[in-house]
Design an enzyme around this catalytic site. Structure first.
Site, PDB file in Angstrom:
ATOM      1  N   HIS A 135       0.817  -1.220   0.000  1.00 16.12           N
ATOM      2  CA  HIS A 135       0.000   0.000   0.000  1.00 16.12           C
ATOM      3  C   HIS A 135       0.856   1.278   0.000  1.00 16.12           C
ATOM      4  O   HIS A 135       0.744   2.092  -0.924  1.00 16.12           O
ATOM      5  CB  HIS A 135      -0.995  -0.037   1.174  1.00 16.12           C
ATOM      6  CG  HIS A 135      -1.622   1.286   1.465  1.00 16.12           C
ATOM      7  ND1 HIS A 135      -2.497   1.904   0.598  1.00 16.12           N
ATOM      8  CD2 HIS A 135      -1.493   2.122   2.530  1.00 16.12           C
ATOM      9  CE1 HIS A 135      -2.876   3.064   1.118  1.00 16.12           C
ATOM     10  NE2 HIS A 135      -2.289   3.224   2.288  1.00 16.12           N
ATOM     11  N   HIS A 194       3.906   6.914   5.475  1.00  9.67           N
ATOM     12  CA  HIS A 194       2.750   7.700   5.916  1.00  9.67           C
ATOM     13  C   HIS A 194       1.909   6.989   6.981  1.00  9.67           C
ATOM     14  O   HIS A 194       1.210   7.641   7.740  1.00  9.67           O
ATOM     15  CB  HIS A 194       1.893   8.145   4.732  1.00  9.67           C
ATOM     16  CG  HIS A 194       0.996   7.076   4.165  1.00  9.67           C
ATOM     17  ND1 HIS A 194       1.393   6.234   3.153  1.00  9.67           N
ATOM     18  CD2 HIS A 194      -0.275   6.719   4.464  1.00  9.67           C
ATOM     19  CE1 HIS A 194       0.407   5.416   2.862  1.00  9.67           C
ATOM     20  NE2 HIS A 194      -0.621   5.672   3.637  1.00  9.67           N
ATOM     21  N   GLU A 197       1.070   5.953  12.876  1.00 13.19           N
ATOM     22  CA  GLU A 197      -0.257   5.619  13.352  1.00 13.19           C
ATOM     23  C   GLU A 197      -0.408   4.118  13.637  1.00 13.19           C
ATOM     24  O   GLU A 197      -1.032   3.735  14.618  1.00 13.19           O
ATOM     25  CB  GLU A 197      -1.303   6.067  12.333  1.00 13.19           C
ATOM     26  CG  GLU A 197      -2.661   6.282  12.961  1.00 13.19           C
ATOM     27  CD  GLU A 197      -3.730   6.567  11.924  1.00 13.19           C
ATOM     28  OE1 GLU A 197      -3.361   6.991  10.809  1.00 13.19           O
ATOM     29  OE2 GLU A 197      -4.899   6.360  12.225  1.00 13.19           O
ATOM     30  N   ASP A 198       0.163   3.276  12.789  1.00 10.15           N
ATOM     31  CA  ASP A 198      -0.131   1.840  12.866  1.00 10.15           C
ATOM     32  C   ASP A 198       0.973   0.956  13.442  1.00 10.15           C
ATOM     33  O   ASP A 198       0.766  -0.239  13.613  1.00 10.15           O
ATOM     34  CB  ASP A 198      -0.459   1.297  11.454  1.00 10.15           C
ATOM     35  CG  ASP A 198      -1.717   1.922  10.891  1.00 10.15           C
ATOM     36  OD1 ASP A 198      -2.482   2.502  11.696  1.00 10.15           O
ATOM     37  OD2 ASP A 198      -1.931   1.847   9.675  1.00 10.15           O
ATOM     38  N   ASP A 236      -3.080   8.517  -1.051  1.00 10.30           N
ATOM     39  CA  ASP A 236      -3.516   7.485  -0.108  1.00 10.30           C
ATOM     40  C   ASP A 236      -4.994   7.160  -0.340  1.00 10.30           C
ATOM     41  O   ASP A 236      -5.400   6.002  -0.488  1.00 10.30           O
ATOM     42  CB  ASP A 236      -3.283   8.032   1.318  1.00 10.30           C
ATOM     43  CG  ASP A 236      -3.642   7.025   2.393  1.00 10.30           C
ATOM     44  OD1 ASP A 236      -3.523   5.811   2.140  1.00 10.30           O
ATOM     45  OD2 ASP A 236      -4.036   7.460   3.498  1.00 10.30           O
ATOM     46  N   ASP A 249     -23.616  16.154 -24.921  1.00 10.35           N
ATOM     47  CA  ASP A 249     -22.164  16.341 -25.040  1.00 10.35           C
ATOM     48  C   ASP A 249     -21.425  15.405 -24.095  1.00 10.35           C
ATOM     49  O   ASP A 249     -20.785  15.819 -23.156  1.00 10.35           O
ATOM     50  CB  ASP A 249     -21.773  17.789 -24.765  1.00 10.35           C
ATOM     51  CG  ASP A 249     -22.417  18.309 -23.493  1.00 10.35           C
ATOM     52  OD1 ASP A 249     -23.308  17.603 -22.962  1.00 10.35           O
ATOM     53  OD2 ASP A 249     -22.039  19.374 -23.019  1.00 10.35           O
TER      54      ASP A 249
HETATM   55 MN    MN Z   1      -2.573   4.695   3.996  1.00 11.96          MN
END
Ligand code: MN
Length: 753
Positions: A65, A91, A95-96, A160, A280
């Site tokens: 990812h 990124h 956080e993870d 992301d 169109d």
């Molecule tokens: Mn991400």
């Protein structure tokens, strides 16, 4: 520190895939220095190690990812920036995973830490039930605040989001709904504002696909079917364009594509039309190879070549070449009618412009070392946004609403005669321009020159126009100006001046009356005064003084009324009041020789002006242009301009008394009202059945429950036209009915009240 995994020890079948994804990412980064590439590799290793045990929903290793996010940033958004790539790779780690901001700072420095901090803060919005909008607003506010720190935060966030949306297939419906609405509400507009059109379109399409799968499928199937049916037509259309461009020595490629499913869907919604009536839906793009100093010239040359080939719709010409959009977008858009009567949008731009349009901010805007953007317009815009967001009186939701009003660049830039740039909202007229310069300039305006052409005050400005206002030394403000000005500033000024002017006239009338009062032996307290008002059919003293002050009441008639009253005669109210324009021509001091128009309409060298379409009953004047005598209405703005510049060529004119018997004249009647069922039929019934008038054409636009119609009708005289206007005004749900000059651009302004 993590090192490259030992291939012998590590037999994970995904490793090859990961390494190949990494190669894919760094291949386009060959231009970077060796040291930079080493740092990128270090970031990749750190991220791989940190995410090692994590899997995505699909079962793939998580590291794929961030690798893909970095690739989108570099390849699709064109940001070849070391810090940007590092942060994209890392990124999600703070956080993870176990990695902390301090680690990032130690390994990659302050800049990278700040960006990752920004990214982490954005995603850390708390889950709130039922508070979707305000929660999203809060997220949005966070994102926007980070733009002012470093625009790369937003680019990485968009990359992301794009990857998450592309791989969203197997998600719970709940989180899917949250993600799609957030994407439509926040990310797509943001991508648009940053000029990332490709990303914006894809985000919208994906959101629509997940939130409304049935409709998405239905529309895309219809688009497919249409593609098959119209392929041949488009091929021929493009073939002929290519042929002509080649003959004219232009170098180019032509791309064509169908519009996105989502944009077709929104158009259906907006216009309340079924798919079959959206015409169109494909766009053709001409991308020119051009020397840098010939870009504009080549684009306009291509435009003139193809508009000689197919009929262009002048109302649909969009020129973002003379003055680019605020976000840097440059292109020329036109809509052409092909051989089978189908409209096709054609975009003309150069390779450089195309690159900017596709990749937006990253391709165009230069960064300073600290990540700040070096672009005046964007900096100005960010400044405005920061002001909104920092306003303590607004909550997050209000701030976002304010922001969205600023989001879609609808401003038009025009130039003053001295070359200064003036920004006006879309749909502004030259009169709005005048009021933006100065109230006095607006109040005394009688016309304008746009790119040296004399135009009336209701002419809308277009990007890049050079506007010069023509003024007199007298206040010219008219109530009807309120109908076409667009900016609040112009409206306020006009209202204020109108009030002042009215007051002046009332005072003048009052003074005149008091002066005469002695001769009359009657003042406003005399019992005859009320009867005088009744006689002139006026509601109150103020209106009376106003009429008197504007010379619309004959003082001798007041005398006659009082004399009759004294003789004790019964006096009936006047049937009609004097024409309010009765003095325009005399005051111009025009030639006393009178031209009589209309005895025979084919009088040699007399032409009725098409700018104001005079009809019998209108006060008119003639203008000798050397070849013809043009007949204009005395109130026509072009005529006023002519009078002020070429007074000696003006000839007094009048209609022959039999003019009304022989010929019909075209007038345009504008009707506005509530868009209720049956209203249109009722209007047409009055025109064609009750009044037995012929119609040349009808244009109807509706929006937000309101409609605006333009009816081109043939009448014999102004009396007949006025009768028609009266009849239409009596209909239910109708707000305004009025005659408009047919030279005006009839594009309908958004109806707002
Ligand atoms: Mn991400």
């Amino acid at each position: 520190m993590a090192i490259f995994p030992d291939k012998d020890k590590d037999k994970d079948p995904y490793d090859q895939e990961i390494l190949s994804a990494y190669k894919h990412l760094v291949r386009p980064l060959r231009r970077l220095s060796k040291a930079d590439r080493r740092t990128i590799r270090k970031a990749f290793e750190m991220a791989w190690k940190a995410h090692e045990t994590q899997k995505r929903k699909s079962g793939e290793p998580y590291i794929l990812h961030p690798l893909e996010v970095a690739r989108i940033l570099v390849v699709e958004m064109g940001l070849e920036d070391t810090t940007g790539v590092i942060c994209a790779l890392l990124h999600d780690v703070v956080e993870d995973t176990e990695i902390e901001l301090a680690d990032i700072k130690r390994e990659f420095g302050n800049k990278a830490m700040n960006i990752i901090d920004g990214l982490t803060k954005i995603s850390a919005s708390p889950e709130l039930d039922g508070e979707m909008v305000s929660q999203q607003a809060e997220t949005f506010r966070k994102i926007l605040l980070t733009i002012s720190n470093d625009v790369r935060v937003v680019l990485i966030k968009l990359a992301d989001r794009l990857h998450n949306m592309r791989t969203m297939g197997a998600m719970r419906e709940e989180s899917m709904r949250k993600i799609t609405s957030e994407t439509l509400y926040i990310y797509a507009p943001l991508a648009h504002r940053l000029g990332l059109y490709e990303s914006k379109t894809e985000l919208e399409d994906l959101s629509f696909k997940f939130s409304n799968p049935t409709l998405y499928k239905e529309i895309s199937e219809k688009v497919e079917a249409k593609k098959e049916r119209s392929q041949k037509y488009i091929d021929i259309f493009i073939q002929e364009i290519k042929q002509r461009l080649k003959e004219n020595g232009l170098k180019f490629i032509v791309k064509s594509r169908f519009k996105s499913i989502y944009s077709i869907y929104t158009k259906m919604q907006r216009k309340k039309l079924p798919f079959e009536e959206i015409y169109d839906i494909y766009a053709v793009r001409i991308i020119l190879t051009s020397k840098p100093d010939q870009e504009r010239e080549n684009c306009w040359r291509a435009y003139s070549v193809i508009s000689n080939l197919y009929r262009p719709n002048p109302k649909r010409l969009r020129d973002w070449i003379t003055v680019p959009k605020e976000n840097g977008y440059e292109s020329l858009h036109t809509t052409l009618m092909g051989d089978e009567g189908k409209w096709v949008e054609v975009q003309i731009r150069t390779e450089r412009m195309d690159d900017i349009a596709e990749k937006g901010i990253a391709a165009h805007w230069k960064y300073k070392d600290n990540g700040e953007v070096q672009d005046e317009l964007l900096t100005e815009w960010i400044g405005r946004i920061r002001e909104i967001l920092q306003n303590p009186d607004l909550n997050a939701l209000e701030a976002v609403t304010e922001f969205q009003a600023n989001l879609v660049p609808q401003d038009v830039f025009v130039y003053t005669p001295r070359g200064e740039l003036v920004r006006l909202p879309f749909n502004s007229t030259v009169l709005d321009f005048a009021y933006k310069i100065h109230t006095n300039i607006g109040d005394t305006a009688i016309g304008a020159k746009v790119n040296t052409q004399v135009v009336p005050l209701n002419t809308k400005v277009r990007p890049g126009d050079q506007v010069e206002i023509i003024n007199t030394n007298k206040v010219q403000v008219k109530e009807e100006w309120l109908r076409f000005v667009h900016t609040p500033r112009a409206k306020d000024s006009i209202r204020t001046t109108l009030r002042k002017e009215k007051k002046k006239i009332v005072n003048k009338g009052k003074a005149a009356f008091h002066w005469k009062a002695r001769t009359y032996g009657v003042d406003e307290h005399h019992p005859y005064f009320q009867e005088l008002l009744t006689y002139f059919m006026l509601p109150d003293a103020e209106t009376f003084f106003y009429r008197l002050g504007s010379h619309n009441i004959d003082t001798e008639e007041i005398q006659r009324f009082i004399d009759l009253k004294r003789e004790g005669k019964e006096i009936k109210p006047k049937e009609s009041l004097p024409n309010s324009n009765g003095h325009a021509l005399e005051s111009m001091g025009v030639d006393p020789d009178m031209l009589v128009v209309g005895e025979k309409m084919n009088i040699d060298n007399t032409v009725l002006s098409s700018c104001c379409n005079p009809i019998p009953g209108d006060e008119i004047l003639g203008y000798d242009d050397g070849r013809h005598i043009q007949i204009h209405r005395a109130t026509c703005k072009n005529a006023i301009q002519l009078m002020s510049s070429f007074g000696s060529r003006i000839i007094k004119a009048n209609w022959h008394s039999h003019a009304t018997d022989s010929v019909e004249f075209l007038v345009a009647i504008q009707v506005r009202g509530l868009d209720k069922k049956g209203v249109l039929i009722e209007i047409i019934r009055i025109i064609s059945q009750r009044m037995k008038l012929n119609m040349r054409g009808v244009t109807i636009e509706s929006e937000g429950g309101m409609f605006e119609g333009l009816f081109k009708v043939f009448v014999c005289s102004s009396q007949e036209m006025n009768k028609l206007i009266d009849n239409l005004a009596k209909l239910d749900h109708i707000y305004t009915v009025g005659r408009v000059d047919t030279h005006q651009d009839y594009t309908v302004q958004p109806l707002k009240n």
